[in-house]
Enzyme design. Sequence first.
Site, mmCIF file in Angstrom:
data_model
loop_
_atom_site.group_PDB
_atom_site.id
_atom_site.type_symbol
_atom_site.label_atom_id
_atom_site.label_comp_id
_atom_site.label_asym_id
_atom_site.label_seq_id
_atom_site.Cartn_x
_atom_site.Cartn_y
_atom_site.Cartn_z
ATOM 1 N N ASP A 71 0.846 -1.193 0.000
ATOM 2 C CA ASP A 71 0.000 0.000 0.000
ATOM 3 C C ASP A 71 0.888 1.252 0.000
ATOM 4 O O ASP A 71 1.770 1.392 0.857
ATOM 5 C CB ASP A 71 -0.901 0.002 1.236
ATOM 6 N N GLU A 115 -4.490 2.419 -4.556
ATOM 7 C CA GLU A 115 -3.038 2.374 -4.399
ATOM 8 C C GLU A 115 -2.568 1.077 -3.749
ATOM 9 O O GLU A 115 -1.452 1.003 -3.239
ATOM 10 C CB GLU A 115 -2.567 3.568 -3.559
#
Length: 210
Positions: A71, A115
């Site tokens: 992440d 993301e």
Amino acid sequence: MAAFALGFVGLSFLLGGQLRRRMRAESELELLARTDGLTGLHNRRTLGEILEQEWRRARRTRSMFSLLFVDIDRFKAYNDTYGHQAGDDALAAVARCIRDNIRRPADSAARYGGEEFVVVLPDTAPGGASQIAEQIRAAISELAIEHAGSEYGRVTASIGAASWSPDQQGDVSSVIRAADEALYSAKATGRNRVGQFRASGTGGAGQRQP
């Protein structure tokens, strides 16, 4: 007869060329349907198929199975500061770091959403998973993409790693939850680091931080 034979040969070549072009186009369409257009990694749909296949194989062969959750840290702040085009460029750069650090044919990576990325590592023990995660984390940091909203001044990523061994209960969703919890731990303890969690088949993830 000679003219007919020549015409037949020419028509065969023409039809063969059209068939090859059609097969190539169908193959490209199938690849597009399985790939995330921005990063070139597998998309989430394909990830589901890979997870199911590799999980079944791990259970059948009683082999280790590891998974990474990647992440990008403070990505919303990055988009807000530099714009969505820069955000897309950062996502593509991070995807290249992930792809360059998984070398075995059975290893695979996918964009999970936004993301977030997931790396599937069959036949990989916790130590090996942590090593690959650290390589990915370092490669992303070494891109040195400016990020004024980050405490590190650059784009970084936090990674959660989880593994399953044949002596454990649970299913693939328990490994995903464990990796998610390890990611939360990496975020909570400073970001730009790798969190390791050994899946036990129970428990869930806390609320993730950006």
